[in-house]
Design an enzyme around this catalytic site. Sequence first.
Site, PDB file in Angstrom:
ATOM      1  N   SER A  22       0.906  -1.238   0.088  1.00 22.62           N
ATOM      2  CA  SER A  22      -0.157   0.080  -0.120  1.00 22.62           C
ATOM      3  C   SER A  22       0.794   1.529   0.133  1.00 22.62           C
ATOM      4  CB  SER A  22      -0.986  -0.094   1.295  1.00 22.62           C
ATOM      5  OG  SER A  22      -0.230  -0.279   2.300  1.00 22.62           O
ATOM      6  N   ASN A 109      -2.056  -2.224  13.460  1.00 23.51           N
ATOM      7  CA  ASN A 109      -3.816  -2.259  13.074  1.00 23.51           C
ATOM      8  C   ASN A 109      -4.280  -0.678  14.084  1.00 23.51           C
ATOM      9  OD1 ASN A 109      -3.450  -4.620  12.170  1.00 23.51           O
ATOM     10  ND2 ASN A 109      -4.508  -5.677  13.644  1.00 23.51           N
ATOM     11  N   THR A 154     -39.529  26.183 -10.283  1.00 28.44           N
ATOM     12  CA  THR A 154     -39.962  24.660  -9.916  1.00 28.44           C
ATOM     13  C   THR A 154     -40.307  23.757 -10.997  1.00 28.44           C
ATOM     14  OG1 THR A 154     -42.267  25.327  -9.738  1.00 28.44           O
ATOM     15  CG2 THR A 154     -40.990  25.731  -7.688  1.00 28.44           C
ATOM     16  N   HIS A 155     -39.835  22.543 -10.933  1.00 25.73           N
ATOM     17  CA  HIS A 155     -40.086  21.820 -12.131  1.00 25.73           C
ATOM     18  C   HIS A 155     -39.232  22.676 -13.233  1.00 25.73           C
ATOM     19  CE1 HIS A 155     -43.360  19.677  -9.649  1.00 25.73           C
ATOM     20  NE2 HIS A 155     -43.533  21.154  -9.487  1.00 25.73           N
ATOM     21  N   SER A 276     -13.610  24.981 -28.243  1.00 22.95           N
ATOM     22  CA  SER A 276     -13.626  23.762 -28.844  1.00 22.95           C
ATOM     23  C   SER A 276     -12.830  23.454 -29.938  1.00 22.95           C
ATOM     24  CB  SER A 276     -15.102  23.693 -29.585  1.00 22.95           C
ATOM     25  OG  SER A 276     -15.125  22.813 -30.662  1.00 22.95           O
ATOM     26  N   LYS A 282     -17.327  28.314 -29.811  1.00 25.23           N
ATOM     27  CA  LYS A 282     -17.747  27.614 -28.440  1.00 25.23           C
ATOM     28  C   LYS A 282     -16.953  28.273 -27.138  1.00 25.23           C
ATOM     29  CE  LYS A 282     -20.420  24.720 -28.048  1.00 25.23           C
ATOM     30  NZ  LYS A 282     -20.260  23.446 -27.964  1.00 25.23           N
ATOM     31  N   ASN A 284     -17.493  26.734 -23.426  1.00 22.13           N
ATOM     32  CA  ASN A 284     -17.835  25.851 -22.867  1.00 22.13           C
ATOM     33  C   ASN A 284     -17.741  25.786 -21.177  1.00 22.13           C
ATOM     34  OD1 ASN A 284     -19.030  24.677 -24.988  1.00 22.13           O
ATOM     35  ND2 ASN A 284     -16.993  23.485 -25.443  1.00 22.13           N
ATOM     36  N   GLU A 289     -19.042  21.767 -15.249  1.00 23.65           N
ATOM     37  CA  GLU A 289     -19.348  20.031 -15.788  1.00 23.65           C
ATOM     38  C   GLU A 289     -18.343  19.048 -15.083  1.00 23.65           C
ATOM     39  OE1 GLU A 289     -20.760  20.311 -20.516  1.00 23.65           O
ATOM     40  OE2 GLU A 289     -18.564  21.115 -20.009  1.00 23.65           O
ATOM     41  N   LYS A 324      -8.391   3.620   2.335  1.00 29.19           N
ATOM     42  CA  LYS A 324      -7.668   4.895   2.302  1.00 29.19           C
ATOM     43  C   LYS A 324      -7.907   5.703   0.854  1.00 29.19           C
ATOM     44  CE  LYS A 324      -4.593   2.939   5.335  1.00 29.19           C
ATOM     45  NZ  LYS A 324      -5.509   1.886   5.047  1.00 29.19           N
TER      46      LYS A 324
HETATM   47  N1  ARG Z   1      -1.583  -1.224   5.238  1.00 27.70           N
HETATM   48  C1  ARG Z   1      -2.283  -1.664   6.257  1.00 27.70           C
HETATM   49  C2  ARG Z   1      -3.709  -0.898   6.206  1.00 27.70           C
HETATM   50  O1  ARG Z   1      -3.617   0.027   5.395  1.00 27.70           O
HETATM   51  C3  ARG Z   1      -1.987  -1.376   7.546  1.00 27.70           C
HETATM   52  C4  ARG Z   1      -2.119  -2.283   8.562  1.00 27.70           C
HETATM   53  C5  ARG Z   1      -1.730  -3.855   8.469  1.00 27.70           C
HETATM   54  N2  ARG Z   1      -2.049  -4.607   9.497  1.00 27.70           N
HETATM   55  C6  ARG Z   1      -1.805  -5.775   9.453  1.00 27.70           C
HETATM   56  N3  ARG Z   1      -2.105  -6.407  10.559  1.00 27.70           N
HETATM   57  N4  ARG Z   1      -1.886  -6.266   8.260  1.00 27.70           N
HETATM   58  O2  ARG Z   1      -4.790  -1.341   6.866  1.00 27.70           O
END
Ligand code: ARG
Length: 462
Positions: A22, A109, A154-155, A276, A282, A284, A289, A324
């Site tokens: 990650s 954790n 409205t509408h 454009s 144009k 835009n 958007e 995340k």
């Molecule tokens: N990269 C993990 C996460 O975002 C970190 C925690 C990992 N904990 C584990 N016991 N593998 O959740």
Amino acid sequence: MKLWGGRFEQGPAKLFEDFSGSLAFDRKLLEADIAGSKAFASALEKVGIFTLAEKTEVHKSFDAILDDSQAAGFFDGADDEDIHTFVIRKLGEKAGGLADKIHTGRSRNEQVATDFRLWVKTEIGAIDGLLTELMAALVDFAKREPQALLPGYTHLRRAQPVLWAHYLLAYFEMLCRDRERFADAYRRTDVLPLGSGALAGSGFPFDRQAMADELGFDRLSANSLDAVSDRDFALDFLYAASVTMLHLSRLAEDWILYSSEEFGFLDMGDEVTSGSSLMPQKKNPDACELVRGKSGRVSGHLLSLMMTIKGLPLAYNRDMQEDKEPVFDAAAQLEGCLAVMRLTVETAKVHAGRMEAAADESWVSATALAEALSRRGVPFHRAHQIVGALVLESVRAGKKPQDWTTEELQAIAPEFDDDAREMLTARRALSNHTVPGGTSASSVNDALDEASHRLEQMRQEG
Ligand code: ARG
């Protein structure tokens, strides 16, 4: 380097490492991870795992890592599993064997939950500032055009006249509630998980309050199982972000319509519009958007995290790593949209004449006319019928409200008095709405004063 391995006979497959790592995205948590680790080092010193000198050295090393991180290419070549592993490896490069002790009684954790909460708190602060600035831009626009009047819809059918300032303040109110939602999300995010261990609470009597104080958390999590597996704060954040995006999207949609040739109420600045590649004429409304488009993306992130959390058995599961990216992207998109909408508001110009003409040529005064009749004792149902008949006759004869003479009106219904004709302008119809929260000039003036006052307070708080 790995933070585990003793129990395994061989390493994981490269394929799985690439799949599960990650660091590519959780590197955003670098500052938070270092802050959390410093607070944890302080706690380790209090329980005798680090001497005072060791703790000081660890703190200095973390500060040095933060300094190093300012340089371009800081993460180049890093193939660590996640940001937590990366930071410990860096600590090892600075503080040698002390790095082997930093994880005493600590689990990733609780660490990731802490880092993520710190990150979300910081981001809410930034969003709050951007929201306030957009609200200020709306108020400024309202003050620039205090007289402008548009047909309210409205509408998407012309309904009753409203002041442009009143229309803008509607969005001010939405954004005000968005700020409150973020403040509420902040309050629930402001909880320290550290000390929860992997799930059962740390095996050392850490001074959790001291860690909370060092990190600026308002309070301690009350249950270790909950602390490591709770992502409600991230959902709260995503919900607040999604609702804000919906509001921006509605504003964007209004302005896409209002700036079209068909409406012609509004010109958007060159700063936020595109041309454009083929059609030379144009201009835009791409900024609006994109804001409208990105609102779908952010709501998608909310749903994505809800589905991730849905079936997870207590406590931590690796699925949670999927929390995340939705939050990071939602924050980035929202911040971009808030800034671009602010510029859009600052650079837009209304065509007050065209707006008022659109109101006057339509029947936005019909309700005011019926109400005028009922004020003089005509039962409202009858008044509604009479004005309805007048509108039908106008449609048949191709007449605009101002085309009618008093005599003609009285021929349609004797209840129309000598003043009836005067009621048939949008400006006049507007003036009836003097209730607080209504669109008469005096009510809107009060609302503008009140909004400016609130803005002042927000800026002082912020
Ligand atoms: N990269 C993990 C996460 O975002 C970190 C925690 C990992 N904990 C584990 N016991 N593998 O959740």
